[in-house]
Write a protein that holds these residues in place. Structure first.
Motif, PDB file in Angstrom:
ATOM      1  N   MET A   1       4.476  18.563  66.883  1.00 26.58           N
ATOM      2  CA  MET A   1       3.885  18.630  65.553  1.00 26.58           C
ATOM      3  C   MET A   1       4.984  18.624  64.511  1.00 26.58           C
ATOM      4  SD  MET A   1       0.620  18.653  65.756  1.00 26.58           S
ATOM      5  CE  MET A   1       0.137  19.353  64.193  1.00 26.58           C
ATOM      6  N   GLY A   2       4.764  17.937  63.409  1.00 25.91           N
ATOM      7  CA  GLY A   2       5.740  17.944  62.342  1.00 25.91           C
ATOM      8  C   GLY A   2       5.552  19.166  61.464  1.00 25.91           C
ATOM      9  N   GLN A   3       6.663  19.691  60.984  1.00 14.28           N
ATOM     10  CA  GLN A   3       6.565  20.857  60.112  1.00 14.28           C
ATOM     11  C   GLN A   3       7.782  20.925  59.218  1.00 14.28           C
ATOM     12  OE1 GLN A   3       6.466  24.224  62.728  1.00 14.28           O
ATOM     13  NE2 GLN A   3       8.674  24.201  63.077  1.00 14.28           N
ATOM     14  N   CYS A   4       7.652  21.689  58.124  1.00 17.37           N
ATOM     15  CA  CYS A   4       8.757  21.892  57.213  1.00 17.37           C
ATOM     16  C   CYS A   4       8.691  23.327  56.721  1.00 17.37           C
ATOM     17  CB  CYS A   4       8.671  20.914  56.036  1.00 17.37           C
ATOM     18  SG  CYS A   4      10.085  21.035  54.910  1.00 17.37           S
ATOM     19  N   THR A   5       9.763  24.108  56.900  1.00 13.27           N
ATOM     20  CA  THR A   5       9.785  25.500  56.495  1.00 13.27           C
ATOM     21  C   THR A   5      10.925  25.735  55.530  1.00 13.27           C
ATOM     22  OG1 THR A   5      11.193  26.118  58.345  1.00 13.27           O
ATOM     23  CG2 THR A   5       8.820  26.224  58.712  1.00 13.27           C
ATOM     24  N   ASP A   6      10.730  26.703  54.647  1.00 11.04           N
ATOM     25  CA  ASP A   6      11.750  27.022  53.646  1.00 11.04           C
ATOM     26  C   ASP A   6      12.110  28.492  53.773  1.00 11.04           C
ATOM     27  OD1 ASP A   6      13.441  27.130  51.564  1.00 11.04           O
ATOM     28  OD2 ASP A   6      11.947  26.752  49.983  1.00 11.04           O
ATOM     29  N   ASN A   7      13.329  28.756  54.195  1.00  9.87           N
ATOM     30  CA  ASN A   7      13.802  30.122  54.347  1.00  9.87           C
ATOM     31  C   ASN A   7      14.591  30.484  53.095  1.00  9.87           C
ATOM     32  OD1 ASN A   7      15.137  32.514  55.011  1.00  9.87           O
ATOM     33  ND2 ASN A   7      15.267  31.952  57.178  1.00  9.87           N
ATOM     34  N   ASP A  19       4.610  13.638  62.785  1.00  6.44           N
ATOM     35  CA  ASP A  19       4.036  12.683  63.723  1.00  6.44           C
ATOM     36  C   ASP A  19       3.562  11.454  62.978  1.00  6.44           C
ATOM     37  OD1 ASP A  19       4.474  14.423  65.777  1.00  6.44           O
ATOM     38  OD2 ASP A  19       2.488  15.341  65.659  1.00  6.44           O
ATOM     39  N   PRO A  20       3.627  10.275  63.602  1.00  4.81           N
ATOM     40  CA  PRO A  20       3.136   9.071  62.924  1.00  4.81           C
ATOM     41  C   PRO A  20       1.638   9.166  62.704  1.00  4.81           C
ATOM     42  CG  PRO A  20       3.594   8.639  65.243  1.00  4.81           C
ATOM     43  CD  PRO A  20       4.129   9.998  64.940  1.00  4.81           C
ATOM     44  N   PRO A  21       1.164   8.632  61.601  1.00  3.74           N
ATOM     45  CA  PRO A  21      -0.275   8.688  61.335  1.00  3.74           C
ATOM     46  C   PRO A  21      -1.064   7.966  62.403  1.00  3.74           C
ATOM     47  CG  PRO A  21       0.825   7.146  59.848  1.00  3.74           C
ATOM     48  CD  PRO A  21       1.901   7.895  60.567  1.00  3.74           C
ATOM     49  N   HIS A  22      -2.311   8.368  62.554  1.00  3.11           N
ATOM     50  CA  HIS A  22      -3.169   7.785  63.588  1.00  3.11           C
ATOM     51  C   HIS A  22      -3.327   6.287  63.393  1.00  3.11           C
ATOM     52  CE1 HIS A  22      -7.052   6.751  65.522  1.00  3.11           C
ATOM     53  NE2 HIS A  22      -6.615   7.580  66.444  1.00  3.11           N
TER      54      HIS A  22
END
Length: 252
Positions: A1-7, A19-22
């Motif tokens: 799964m793609g994700q982006c977090t900001d610490n 992830d590439p779109p469907h």
């Protein structure tokens, strides 16, 4: 799964590719299926692969040319060539490559298990016109029975000026069938031990012998193959069979 977090505490942002779109995955699958359908033989596969490589910026080479002497292959280039339209080789040269440096090879095959038409395929039995074939590769041959089969490959055509050219054929409709014995004529043991003889039981049926009785014979026809098969190939290749090279083309 793609994700982006900001610490915020460490003032650090971690991002991962999503992830590439469907829709992209669906389009890729559809393109693959289309490619498979358009490449029933090695000849078709090489032809289609050349189109893809050309669109990707690759340049065609000829094995007869002197690549080094004529500086046809240079650093940073992308090239391909084929042999007999059944094998294709594509390669790239790194910008910093020097003679004697390392290289990597990835190989794959262009062929697959099929029933190959014999050089002399004319065959009849029990009132049926059959096409003489041989089993090529390690196929699951019991799965070929009672299926709609067709014909594809490469034919050599003799032109009116005496030259020869190759034409690809791919008849996209069912014309052949390898029948099996109907179930009520087999015992349970025979069904369990079904083991066809590849030489005798795998010869597909093309038509009835009676279909030839009211047709006018062609004196220049190649007797190595049945007239119906030659007619199908001529129609697909858009040529006509003739004993005289001055009148169209001859299937060889």
């Amino acid at each position: 799964m793609g994700q982006c977090t900001d610490n915020k505490q460490d003032q650090q942002t971690d991002c991962f590719q999503s992830d590439p779109p469907h829709s992209t995955m669906t389009a890729t699958a559809a393109e693959l299926i289309s490619f498979i359908h358009s490449t029933p033989t090695p000849f078709h596969l090489v032809t289609e692969a050349e189109k893809l490589l050309t669109n990707a910026g690759f340049s065609r080479l000829d094995e007869k040319d002197l690549w080094a002497a004529n500086k046809l292959v240079v650093a940073g280039g992308k090239y391909f060539y084929n042999r007999n339209i059944s094998t294709i080789v594509a390669f790239t040269v790194g910008d910093l490559y020097k003679p004697g440096g390392e290289f990597k090879i990835i190989g794959a095959h262009t062929d697959s298990p099929v029933l190959k038409v014999k050089p002399v395929s004319a065959k009849t039995a029990h009132g049926y016109v059959q096409v003489g074939v041989e089993c090529y590769g390690g196929g699951l041959w019991h799965t070929w029975f009672d299926r709609d089969l067709t014909l594809a490959g490469c034919v050599v055509v003799k032109e009116g000026d005496g030259s020869f050219v190759r034409k690809l054929v791919n008849i996209k409709r069912p014309i052949l069938r390898v029948p099996s014995l109907c179930i009520h004529l087999q015992s349970a043991d025979e069904r369990l031990t079904f083991a066809p003889n590849k030489e005798n039981h795998m010869q597909p049926i093309l038509s009835m012998v009676a279909a030839d009785l009211n047709t006018e014979p062609n004196m220049g026809e190649d007797k190595r193959h049945c007239s119906q098969l030659l007619s199908l190939l001529c129609q697909e290749a858009e040529v006509r069979a003739s004993a005289d090279p001055g009148h169209g083309a001859d299937i060889m």
